[in-house]
Design a protein around this motif. Structure first.
Motif, PDB file in Angstrom:
ATOM      1  N   CYS A 283       7.591  -3.284 -16.702  1.00  0.00           N
ATOM      2  CA  CYS A 283       7.285  -4.718 -16.618  1.00  0.00           C
ATOM      3  C   CYS A 283       7.262  -5.343 -18.014  1.00  0.00           C
ATOM      4  CB  CYS A 283       5.938  -4.939 -15.939  1.00  0.00           C
ATOM      5  SG  CYS A 283       5.495  -6.693 -15.883  1.00  0.00           S
ATOM      6  N   PRO A 284       8.120  -6.351 -18.273  1.00  0.00           N
ATOM      7  CA  PRO A 284       8.215  -6.901 -19.638  1.00  0.00           C
ATOM      8  C   PRO A 284       7.045  -7.794 -20.022  1.00  0.00           C
ATOM      9  CG  PRO A 284       9.668  -8.102 -18.168  1.00  0.00           C
ATOM     10  CD  PRO A 284       9.069  -6.996 -17.361  1.00  0.00           C
ATOM     11  N   THR A 285       6.252  -8.216 -19.040  1.00  0.00           N
ATOM     12  CA  THR A 285       5.156  -9.133 -19.378  1.00  0.00           C
ATOM     13  C   THR A 285       3.775  -8.502 -19.230  1.00  0.00           C
ATOM     14  OG1 THR A 285       4.980  -9.982 -17.119  1.00  0.00           O
ATOM     15  CG2 THR A 285       6.537 -11.100 -18.572  1.00  0.00           C
ATOM     16  N   GLY A 286       3.735  -7.235 -18.879  1.00  0.00           N
ATOM     17  CA  GLY A 286       2.432  -6.593 -18.695  1.00  0.00           C
ATOM     18  C   GLY A 286       1.689  -7.141 -17.493  1.00  0.00           C
ATOM     19  N   ALA A 287       2.458  -7.588 -16.485  1.00  0.00           N
ATOM     20  CA  ALA A 287       1.831  -8.232 -15.328  1.00  0.00           C
ATOM     21  C   ALA A 287       1.286  -7.228 -14.323  1.00  0.00           C
ATOM     22  CB  ALA A 287       2.854  -9.140 -14.641  1.00  0.00           C
ATOM     23  N   ILE A 288       1.633  -5.948 -14.483  1.00  0.00           N
ATOM     24  CA  ILE A 288       1.220  -4.959 -13.481  1.00  0.00           C
ATOM     25  C   ILE A 288       0.059  -4.124 -14.026  1.00  0.00           C
ATOM     26  CG2 ILE A 288       1.985  -2.948 -12.158  1.00  0.00           C
ATOM     27  CD1 ILE A 288       4.790  -4.202 -12.141  1.00  0.00           C
ATOM     28  N   SER A 289      -0.960  -3.992 -13.187  1.00  0.00           N
ATOM     29  CA  SER A 289      -2.113  -3.190 -13.589  1.00  0.00           C
ATOM     30  C   SER A 289      -2.331  -2.081 -12.560  1.00  0.00           C
ATOM     31  CB  SER A 289      -3.353  -4.070 -13.688  1.00  0.00           C
ATOM     32  OG  SER A 289      -3.571  -4.711 -12.446  1.00  0.00           O
ATOM     33  N   GLY A 290      -3.045  -1.042 -12.950  1.00  0.00           N
ATOM     34  CA  GLY A 290      -3.324   0.068 -12.038  1.00  0.00           C
ATOM     35  C   GLY A 290      -3.245   1.394 -12.771  1.00  0.00           C
ATOM     36  N   GLU A 291      -4.137   2.299 -12.400  1.00  0.00           N
ATOM     37  CA  GLU A 291      -4.162   3.620 -13.032  1.00  0.00           C
ATOM     38  C   GLU A 291      -3.180   4.559 -12.332  1.00  0.00           C
ATOM     39  OE1 GLU A 291      -5.892   4.253 -15.815  1.00  0.00           O
ATOM     40  OE2 GLU A 291      -6.377   2.125 -15.712  1.00  0.00           O
ATOM     41  N   LYS A 292      -2.885   5.670 -12.994  1.00  0.00           N
ATOM     42  CA  LYS A 292      -1.972   6.659 -12.430  1.00  0.00           C
ATOM     43  C   LYS A 292      -2.517   7.180 -11.098  1.00  0.00           C
ATOM     44  CE  LYS A 292       0.939  10.419 -14.038  1.00  0.00           C
ATOM     45  NZ  LYS A 292       1.249  11.369 -15.098  1.00  0.00           N
ATOM     46  N   LYS A 293      -1.623   7.311 -10.136  1.00  0.00           N
ATOM     47  CA  LYS A 293      -1.934   7.802  -8.780  1.00  0.00           C
ATOM     48  C   LYS A 293      -2.865   6.863  -8.014  1.00  0.00           C
ATOM     49  CE  LYS A 293      -1.026  12.651  -9.715  1.00  0.00           C
ATOM     50  NZ  LYS A 293      -1.518  14.015  -9.742  1.00  0.00           N
ATOM     51  N   GLN A 294      -2.953   5.613  -8.481  1.00  0.00           N
ATOM     52  CA  GLN A 294      -3.738   4.612  -7.748  1.00  0.00           C
ATOM     53  C   GLN A 294      -2.869   3.395  -7.450  1.00  0.00           C
ATOM     54  OE1 GLN A 294      -7.392   3.722  -9.738  1.00  0.00           O
ATOM     55  NE2 GLN A 294      -8.202   5.768  -9.435  1.00  0.00           N
ATOM     56  N   GLN A 295      -3.276   2.630  -6.485  1.00  0.00           N
ATOM     57  CA  GLN A 295      -2.547   1.420  -6.092  1.00  0.00           C
ATOM     58  C   GLN A 295      -2.378   0.483  -7.297  1.00  0.00           C
ATOM     59  OE1 GLN A 295      -1.531   0.101  -2.852  1.00  0.00           O
ATOM     60  NE2 GLN A 295      -0.716  -1.586  -4.076  1.00  0.00           N
ATOM     61  N   HIS A 296      -1.151  -0.008  -7.507  1.00  0.00           N
ATOM     62  CA  HIS A 296      -0.895  -0.969  -8.575  1.00  0.00           C
ATOM     63  C   HIS A 296      -0.877  -2.377  -8.000  1.00  0.00           C
ATOM     64  CE1 HIS A 296      -0.261   2.477 -10.973  1.00  0.00           C
ATOM     65  NE2 HIS A 296       0.473   1.892 -11.923  1.00  0.00           N
ATOM     66  N   ALA A 297      -1.073  -3.349  -8.873  1.00  0.00           N
ATOM     67  CA  ALA A 297      -1.077  -4.751  -8.421  1.00  0.00           C
ATOM     68  C   ALA A 297      -0.368  -5.625  -9.442  1.00  0.00           C
ATOM     69  CB  ALA A 297      -2.522  -5.223  -8.234  1.00  0.00           C
ATOM     70  N   VAL A 298       0.230  -6.715  -8.956  1.00  0.00           N
ATOM     71  CA  VAL A 298       0.952  -7.648  -9.839  1.00  0.00           C
ATOM     72  C   VAL A 298       0.100  -8.891 -10.045  1.00  0.00           C
ATOM     73  CG1 VAL A 298       3.077  -8.983 -10.147  1.00  0.00           C
ATOM     74  CG2 VAL A 298       3.142  -6.838  -8.873  1.00  0.00           C
ATOM     75  N   SER A 299      -0.015  -9.303 -11.291  1.00  0.00           N
ATOM     76  CA  SER A 299      -0.725 -10.540 -11.593  1.00  0.00           C
ATOM     77  C   SER A 299       0.212 -11.726 -11.336  1.00  0.00           C
ATOM     78  CB  SER A 299      -1.171 -10.542 -13.061  1.00  0.00           C
ATOM     79  OG  SER A 299      -1.380 -11.862 -13.498  1.00  0.00           O
ATOM     80  N   ASP A 300      -0.188 -12.605 -10.438  1.00  0.00           N
ATOM     81  CA  ASP A 300       0.632 -13.783 -10.124  1.00  0.00           C
ATOM     82  C   ASP A 300       0.906 -14.621 -11.365  1.00  0.00           C
ATOM     83  OD1 ASP A 300       0.577 -12.974  -7.573  1.00  0.00           O
ATOM     84  OD2 ASP A 300      -0.356 -14.779  -6.735  1.00  0.00           O
ATOM     85  N   ALA A 301      -0.118 -14.754 -12.201  1.00  0.00           N
ATOM     86  CA  ALA A 301       0.014 -15.639 -13.367  1.00  0.00           C
ATOM     87  C   ALA A 301       1.007 -15.096 -14.379  1.00  0.00           C
ATOM     88  CB  ALA A 301      -1.354 -15.814 -14.020  1.00  0.00           C
ATOM     89  N   ALA A 302       1.089 -13.770 -14.488  1.00  0.00           N
ATOM     90  CA  ALA A 302       1.943 -13.201 -15.537  1.00  0.00           C
ATOM     91  C   ALA A 302       3.338 -12.813 -15.032  1.00  0.00           C
ATOM     92  CB  ALA A 302       1.250 -11.984 -16.152  1.00  0.00           C
TER      93      ALA A 302
ATOM     94  N   SER B  98       0.816  -1.217   0.000  1.00  0.00           N
ATOM     95  CA  SER B  98       0.000   0.000   0.000  1.00  0.00           C
ATOM     96  C   SER B  98       0.851   1.270   0.000  1.00  0.00           C
ATOM     97  CB  SER B  98      -0.926  -0.010   1.217  1.00  0.00           C
ATOM     98  OG  SER B  98      -0.145  -0.121   2.393  1.00  0.00           O
ATOM     99  N   ASP B  99       2.180   1.113   0.070  1.00  0.00           N
ATOM    100  CA  ASP B  99       3.052   2.284  -0.057  1.00  0.00           C
ATOM    101  C   ASP B  99       3.079   2.820  -1.485  1.00  0.00           C
ATOM    102  OD1 ASP B  99       3.689   2.087   2.595  1.00  0.00           O
ATOM    103  OD2 ASP B  99       5.513   0.917   2.258  1.00  0.00           O
ATOM    104  N   CYS B 100       2.479   2.093  -2.390  1.00  0.00           N
ATOM    105  CA  CYS B 100       2.491   2.482  -3.811  1.00  0.00           C
ATOM    106  C   CYS B 100       1.858   3.873  -3.990  1.00  0.00           C
ATOM    107  CB  CYS B 100       1.702   1.456  -4.620  1.00  0.00           C
ATOM    108  SG  CYS B 100       1.477   1.891  -6.340  1.00  0.00           S
ATOM    109  N   THR B 101       2.543   4.702  -4.789  1.00  0.00           N
ATOM    110  CA  THR B 101       2.037   6.050  -5.053  1.00  0.00           C
ATOM    111  C   THR B 101       1.346   6.141  -6.412  1.00  0.00           C
ATOM    112  OG1 THR B 101       4.138   6.699  -6.004  1.00  0.00           O
ATOM    113  CG2 THR B 101       3.857   7.096  -3.642  1.00  0.00           C
ATOM    114  N   GLY B 102       1.373   5.057  -7.147  1.00  0.00           N
ATOM    115  CA  GLY B 102       0.727   5.064  -8.463  1.00  0.00           C
ATOM    116  C   GLY B 102       1.498   5.859  -9.501  1.00  0.00           C
ATOM    117  N   CYS B 103       2.844   5.805  -9.401  1.00  0.00           N
ATOM    118  CA  CYS B 103       3.661   6.596 -10.346  1.00  0.00           C
ATOM    119  C   CYS B 103       3.749   5.933 -11.717  1.00  0.00           C
ATOM    120  CB  CYS B 103       5.050   6.830  -9.778  1.00  0.00           C
ATOM    121  SG  CYS B 103       6.070   5.336  -9.743  1.00  0.00           S
ATOM    122  N   THR B 104       3.400   4.668 -11.817  1.00  0.00           N
ATOM    123  CA  THR B 104       3.398   3.847 -13.054  1.00  0.00           C
ATOM    124  C   THR B 104       4.782   3.453 -13.548  1.00  0.00           C
ATOM    125  OG1 THR B 104       3.420   5.592 -14.731  1.00  0.00           O
ATOM    126  CG2 THR B 104       1.257   4.963 -13.849  1.00  0.00           C
TER     127      THR B 104
END
Lengths: 139, 654
Positions: free
Chosen positions: A19-38, A7-13
């Protein structure tokens, strides 16, 4: 097993961009998340995170590393057997093969897209004959 | 069966694409299946046996087409870049498989699956795109009609870093000689599976996944790879290319034979590639000449000199390595004519459009090689069809009226190029020939079947069973017949299986050549060992040229254990090879194939025997060889049918 963004994420993107596999999702200035599968555990997200919000699969925070201290692969062509395993191991498509030795028609690997290299070291770990070593960019 | 819970080396699932419904699903595969059938071809046999109904039309929606990688691919092992295309063959009506190198095999596993299987027929041309976040069918209307090089170039530009397998115009036009291409000219060519892909309106498979492939013990993998690499890099200076022919002549003349060590073949491969055998094979009687009726006397040293190996390396601009290959037998060559560059033609192509049609013009061979690669067509089958047409022209079954005035005379390079174009485009006589020799002979009638040589519908390759009866046996007896990679006595010698496998007959260093042509239980044991070991290779995704180094130098079984975490013995792996062979045979039985019908007939079986040349007076006891082989597997000696219990053992696995 995958990397995790706290939750320390600042959403800087920054992590999402690298990320080379596109595993991270999240909008600017919002919490990002990592997809376990990717996620392929390359750790690039942690190396660019200014907030120290990325933890590795063992729960340790991945420190940000200044770009000039990132490692890059160097190829010992005397050991290299031109098998291409390192090229396929690279998640960033930063490596390619080309003719490099005089009178030797075998194509050897080289860093074709230095800007793409994240210093993940997958190439060095994959090389069966240890022909790839990792050094800092300016070394 | 005690299977470690943390088995590695495989991805543990397959992707199933229903082209009719346009759905994509990832399905898990149990560890037991991998342990029983390995991955690769074994996995494909397991999937396809259960999912293709017995009455499926090979070009209809019920047939399935599988792209599979190997168990060892991407694990740090060497020579493990082979991928395979599988399905019900439209050429033979039975088990179809085609095997290819390049860089597509790791791409399959990096998408998180060990195989991708297609069923149904798409309503419009599509290609499959897979990366780490998505798998979707995309419109291929814009690339339908492009050749394989154009298709791959276009898709690679659209998807940087992706690996592509595609069909060309031959597959789109449902030629039963069509294959699947990758790396702009490497071809999974046999069994006519390009036509299956074309019938499904699937233009290409584009893979851009970056998943990592799990390995049990990386350090052991690397250790074994280093040992293997030392043997590969051992490369003493060798004789010039034109002197290879006398070596072949010497092998022909000698009354005894050496058990051949694959290390010598490796030296040839590393220097020249497969073209190293161009003249040796003709001289020793291994290469068929003039649609199986000629010999080294018709295609002697000076006639075949234009195809000596140095001619090919002189045009080579760089070597080509498949994934994880330290050898690099391939090459990229500059050419004259319609195309500026081409993959170095392989031995099979050079002989198919050289000695097999008596053509001395090597530039035409280069040109036809690239033309067929771009069309996505099997050069072996195409060479057979062309030779068949030339003999039919000689016998006046095909006339000038049929060919729009083009004289299909032996060795006429202009006629060769013209006929190849006609076949690719299905124009005129080409339409009759485009589905292989067996169908062409039926369509032509007038006794043309006497000149059509195949095994169960599959054209034979450029290795003569009259010189090495092992080739004749494996052409005839395998579930996917007519393929030179299936096995031979020569292969058995080079594998050196007796060093690891219980019951594999040991070959003496030197033996009387006549022994090669005898039948007996040792030949059955050699043949069955060849088939079982090849199934292990195809399950693991290993290149046969690596395996030719010998099982004590390229330690495949140790690699498999280090990659997976299993503790299986070489005999355990060979038992898996037996199960795969039984399952493929059961597939053929299920689909109504009578195994005995695939036996070689006519000239390739030495009926009638040659009256001249290296294979003079040789004929093959193919019925005895086949019966003994089936008996070695415990199958019915007369019909080649596995017992019900054997079939149940391999089909009741889930």
């Amino acid at each position: 097993m995958a990397f995790f963004i706290s939750s320390d994420c600042t959403g800087c993107t920054a992590c999402k961009s690298i990320c080379p596999t596109g595993a991270i999702s999240g909008e600017k200035k919002q919490q990002h998340a990592v997809s376990d599968a990717a996620c392929i555990d390359c750790g690039a997200c942690g190396h660019v995170c200014p907030a120290g919000a990325v933890t590795n699969p063992f729960g340790r925070t991945v420190p940000k590393i200044p770009k000039k201290q990132w490692v890059r692969p160097f190829f010992n062509l005397d050991l290299c057997m031109a098998c291409g395993i390192c090229v396929e191991a690279c998640p960033a498509n930063a490596l390619d093969i080309a003719l490099q030795k005089v009178k030797d028609l075998h194509p050897y690997p080289f860093l074709v897209q230095e800007a793409h290299c994240m210093g993940c070291g997958f190439c060095a770990r994959a090389c069966p004959v240890d022909a790839v070593t990792l050094k800092e960019r300016n070394a | 069966m005690n299977i470690p819970r943390r088995s590695k080396g495989f991805m543990g699932s397959i992707m199933v694409v229903d082209l009719s419904a346009q759905t994509i699903e990832t399905q898990p595969v149990s560890r037991k299946v991998y342990r029983t059938f390995l991955s690769g071809m074994g996995l494909a046999a397991h999937v396809l046996y259960h999912r293709i109904p017995e009455d499926a039309d090979p070009l209809g929606p019920d047939n399935m087409l599988g792209f599979v990688s190997g168990l060892l691919t991407g694990t740090g092992s060497l020579f493990t870049g082979r991928w395979m295309v599988t399905g019900k063959s439209p050429l033979t009506g039975g088990w179809g498989e085609a095997n290819c190198g390049g860089h597509f095999s790791p791409a399959i596993k990096r998408c998180g699956v060990d195989g991708i299987f297609f069923s149904g027929i798409s309503p419009k041309p599509v290609y499959l795109y897979v990366d780490d976040t998505a798998a979707e069918l995309r419109d291929a209307a814009g690339i339908w009609g492009m050749d394989t090089v154009e298709t791959e170039t276009f898709l690679a530009a659209q998807h940087p870093g992706a690996r592509v397998a595609c069909i060309g115009p031959a597959g789109e036009r449902l030629s039963l000689m069509a294959g699947v291409s990758t790396d702009q000219g490497r071809m999974a060519a046999r069994s006519g599976l390009g036509a299956v892909m074309g019938a499904k309106r699937l233009k290409a498979v584009v893979l851009a996944g970056k998943k990592r492939i799990p390995v049990h013990n990386k350090e052991v993998m690397k250790h074994i790879s280093r040992i293997c690499n030392k043997w590969v890099q051992f490369q003493p200076p060798f004789l010039p290319g034109f002197l290879t022919a006398p070596v072949g002549a010497l092998l022909r003349i000698m009354p005894w034979a050496f058990t051949q060590d694959g290390l010598l073949y490796k030296i040839l491969l590393k220097k020249w590639g497969t073209v190293s055998m161009n003249q040796i094979s003709v001289e020793m009687g291994d290469a068929p000449v003039q649609n199986w009726k000629g010999s080294n006397r018709d295609w002697g040293f000076f006639k075949s000199l234009s195809t000596n190996p140095d001619v090919f390396t002189s045009k080579e601009t760089r070597k080509y390595h498949c994934y994880s290959c330290p050898l690099g037998c391939g090459g990229i060559c500059r050419t004259k004519g319609r195309h500026p560059r081409t993959h170095k033609p392989e031995y099979e192509t050079v002989l198919s459009f050289g000695g097999f049609v008596l053509n001395r013009d090597v530039d035409t061979i280069f040109d036809i090689n690239e033309t067929l690669n771009r069309a996505g067509m099997d050069t072996i089958s195409a060479g057979h069809v062309v030779a068949f047409a030339m003999e039919c022209f000689e016998k006046k079954i095909i006339t000038l009226q049929d060919t729009a005035g083009m004289a299909l005379e032996w060795g006429n390079p202009e006629a060769l190029s013209w006929l190849v174009d006609q076949i690719i485009n299905r124009q005129g006589i080409g339409h009759i020939l485009a589905d292989g020799v067996a169908r062409a002979a039926v369509r032509l009638g007038k006794g043309a079947q006497r000149f059509a040589f195949h095994a169960g519908g599959q054209e034979l390759a450029m290795h003569d069973g009259r010189n090495d009866p092992g080739f004749a046996l494996h052409y005839s007896v395998e579930p996917a017949p007519g393929r030179h990679t299936n096995g031979a006595w020569l292969y058995y010698e080079m594998y050196q299986l007796w060093k690891k496998i219980t019951g594999a007959p040991r070959m003496p260093l030197l033996y009387a050549k006549a022994r090669k042509y005898e039948t007996g239980s040792d030949k059955a044991a050699m043949g069955s060992a060849n088939s079982r070991f090849l199934n292990v290779l195809n399950g693991a995704g290993v290149c046969q040229f690596g395996a030719f180094l010998g099982i004590h130098r390229i330690r495949i079984f140790d690699w498999l254990n280090a990659a997976t975490g299993w503790h299986m013995t070489p005999d355990d792996y060979m038992a898996a090879g037996t199960r795969i062979q039984t399952l493929k045979q059961a597939f053929n039985i299920k689909h109504g194939i009578a195994p005995r019908d695939c036996a070689l007939k006519g000239r390739p079986a030495g009926d009638p025997p040659m009256t001249h040349g290296a294979n003079k007076d040789r004929s093959i006891d193919i019925d005895i060889l086949m019966a003994d082989y089936w008996e070695a597997f415990g199958w019915d000696k007369k019909t080649g049918r596995p017992t019900d219990r054997q079939i149940a053992e391999v089909t009741d696995v889930s």
